[in-house]
Design a protein around this motif. Structure first.
Motif, PDB file in Angstrom:
ATOM      1  N   LEU A 197       0.761  -1.119   0.187  1.00 41.40           N
ATOM      2  CA  LEU A 197      -0.035  -0.053   0.021  1.00 41.40           C
ATOM      3  C   LEU A 197       0.719   0.975  -0.013  1.00 41.40           C
ATOM      4  CD1 LEU A 197      -2.891  -0.758   2.664  1.00 41.40           C
ATOM      5  CD2 LEU A 197      -3.141  -0.152   0.047  1.00 41.40           C
ATOM      6  N   ALA A 198       1.911   1.194   0.730  1.00 42.35           N
ATOM      7  CA  ALA A 198       2.786   2.459   0.937  1.00 42.35           C
ATOM      8  C   ALA A 198       3.548   2.806  -0.519  1.00 42.35           C
ATOM      9  CB  ALA A 198       3.718   2.191   1.979  1.00 42.35           C
ATOM     10  N   GLU A 199       3.915   1.398  -1.207  1.00 45.80           N
ATOM     11  CA  GLU A 199       4.677   1.550  -2.427  1.00 45.80           C
ATOM     12  C   GLU A 199       3.504   2.265  -3.454  1.00 45.80           C
ATOM     13  OE1 GLU A 199       6.626  -1.480  -5.305  1.00 45.80           O
ATOM     14  OE2 GLU A 199       6.735  -2.137  -3.093  1.00 45.80           O
ATOM     15  N   LEU A 204       1.393   6.917  -6.765  1.00 49.08           N
ATOM     16  CA  LEU A 204       0.487   7.704  -7.164  1.00 49.08           C
ATOM     17  C   LEU A 204       1.032   9.177  -6.890  1.00 49.08           C
ATOM     18  CD1 LEU A 204      -3.050   6.986  -6.459  1.00 49.08           C
ATOM     19  CD2 LEU A 204      -1.834   7.025  -8.511  1.00 49.08           C
ATOM     20  N   ALA A 205       1.795   9.370  -5.761  1.00 51.12           N
ATOM     21  CA  ALA A 205       2.253  10.656  -5.181  1.00 51.12           C
ATOM     22  C   ALA A 205       2.976  11.154  -6.674  1.00 51.12           C
ATOM     23  CB  ALA A 205       2.980  10.523  -4.322  1.00 51.12           C
ATOM     24  N   ASP A 206       4.038  10.398  -7.050  1.00 51.26           N
ATOM     25  CA  ASP A 206       4.988  10.751  -8.324  1.00 51.26           C
ATOM     26  C   ASP A 206       3.937  10.980  -9.462  1.00 51.26           C
ATOM     27  OD1 ASP A 206       6.984  10.068  -6.755  1.00 51.26           O
ATOM     28  OD2 ASP A 206       7.485   8.281  -7.726  1.00 51.26           O
ATOM     29  N   TYR A 207       2.787  10.310  -9.789  1.00 55.21           N
ATOM     30  CA  TYR A 207       1.921  10.382 -10.691  1.00 55.21           C
ATOM     31  C   TYR A 207       1.402  11.950 -10.793  1.00 55.21           C
ATOM     32  CZ  TYR A 207      -2.408  10.471 -13.210  1.00 55.21           C
ATOM     33  OH  TYR A 207      -3.606  10.832 -13.722  1.00 55.21           O
ATOM     34  N   LEU A 216      -0.784  14.576  -3.881  1.00 56.38           N
ATOM     35  CA  LEU A 216      -1.821  13.664  -3.360  1.00 56.38           C
ATOM     36  C   LEU A 216      -1.220  12.346  -3.621  1.00 56.38           C
ATOM     37  CD1 LEU A 216      -4.907  13.822  -3.067  1.00 56.38           C
ATOM     38  CD2 LEU A 216      -5.054  13.656  -5.516  1.00 56.38           C
ATOM     39  N   ASN A 217      -1.875  11.387  -2.882  1.00 51.31           N
ATOM     40  CA  ASN A 217      -1.789  10.177  -3.044  1.00 51.31           C
ATOM     41  C   ASN A 217      -2.839   9.354  -2.934  1.00 51.31           C
ATOM     42  OD1 ASN A 217      -2.053   9.811  -0.439  1.00 51.31           O
ATOM     43  ND2 ASN A 217      -0.073   9.663   0.067  1.00 51.31           N
ATOM     44  N   TRP A 218      -2.924   7.859  -2.867  1.00 49.78           N
ATOM     45  CA  TRP A 218      -4.110   7.411  -2.691  1.00 49.78           C
ATOM     46  C   TRP A 218      -4.975   7.308  -1.347  1.00 49.78           C
ATOM     47  CZ3 TRP A 218      -5.908   1.687  -1.548  1.00 49.78           C
ATOM     48  CH2 TRP A 218      -7.245   1.528  -2.266  1.00 49.78           C
TER      49      TRP A 218
END
Ligand SMILES: Cc1cc2nc3c(=O)[nH]c(=O)nc-3n(C[C@H](O)[C@H](O)[C@H](O)COP(=O)(O)O)c2cc1C
Length: 246
Positions: A197-199, A204-207, A216-218
């Motif tokens: 999940l952390a990965e 997503l943060a990079d995206y 933002l992240n998931w």
């Protein structure tokens, strides 16, 4: 394309793997043949108990589009896309046929919502296979009472989501999905691995940083969506339409 396969006969797969929501359009209209081909793809979809409880409203009136755009938080592609269709659950005709049909159970709502999603995705995929693009519009549910009034939806119907379609004028980045290990398990549910999940959060943060400079992240996206009451008007609006009463 995030994934490729050389499986023989897999004509639909490259279209599916290349999916991205398209929110900018060239302005070129769809041809009548394209519209009909997409609608036929929707009509060909599976239907639970063959209840066929979905109605599509093709919104061609500019003023109505503008009003629905307001309902959908002003997302301007609702006004600008070549096509804007609203997918509704529709038990009105079932009540015409069988006046005492019990369509007010929660199960009937799930049945119709699942059918609508399946039909809509057939339409989306058909459009994408024709070189078109689109995006779903769930924010139509921001004000379902207004949408119901604008679309003249009778009792036993409900607007579920919209769909914009048109010729793409953008080529957005692929939005990375949860890895398969977090989405699929064998025989029994498998609790998500914290490290995985952390990965994914990092991916997503990079995206988001690359695509729109967003922090933002998931996890943050989940908190943004479900950290508050989620469209609490939906249940009373459904019930006012004669649905989800028990
Ligand atoms: C039912 C549904 C409702 C959605 N509603 C909206 C919406 O109101 N506005 C929007 O810009 N995107 C909307 N989306 C698009 C999602 O944001 C998008 O599919 C998701 O972020 C994944 O991105 P992708 O489709 O580009 O791969 C919706 C998608 C679905 C399935």
């Amino acid at each position: 394309m995030p994934y490729q396969t050389d499986l023989p006969g897999a004509a639909a797969l490259p279209t599916m793997y290349a999916h991205r929501s398209i929110r900018k359009y060239t302005g070129e209209p769809l041809t009548q043949a394209q519209v009909e081909a997409i609608l036929e793809a929707g009509r060909a979809a599976s239907s639970s108990s063959f209840m066929q409880c979905v109605h599509i409203i093709r919104v061609t009136d500019a003023a109505l589009r503008a009003a629905l755009c307001e309902v959908a938080a002003g997302q301007k592609y609702v006004r600008e896309a070549a096509e804007f269709w609203v997918f509704c659950i529709d038990y009105a005709k079932h009540k015409q046929q069988v006046p005492d049909a019990q369509v007010d159970w929660t199960e009937a709502l799930i049945l119709g919502s699942v059918d609508a999603g399946i039909m809509a995705q057939n339409c989306m995929l058909a459009a994408e296979s024709l070189g078109l693009g689109g995006v779903y519009i769930g924010s139509l549910r921001n004000d379902t009472a207004r949408a119901i009034g604008l679309l003249g939806l009778p009792e036993y119907t409900f607007p579920l989501f919209g769909m914009c379609l048109g010729h793409p004028a953008q080529d957005p980045l692929y939005r990375p999905r949860l890895p398969r290990a977090l989405m699929v398990s064998e025989n029994r549910y498998r609790r998500a691995d914290e490290a995985a999940l952390a990965e994914y959060d990092q991916l997503l943060a990079d995206y988001y940083r690359e695509r729109s400079g967003l922090d933002l992240n998931w996890r943050k996206a989940i908190a943004n969506t479900f950290g508050k009451a989620v469209r609490p008007h939906i249940l009373p609006d459904l019930q006012a339409q004669g649905l989800a009463k028990r």
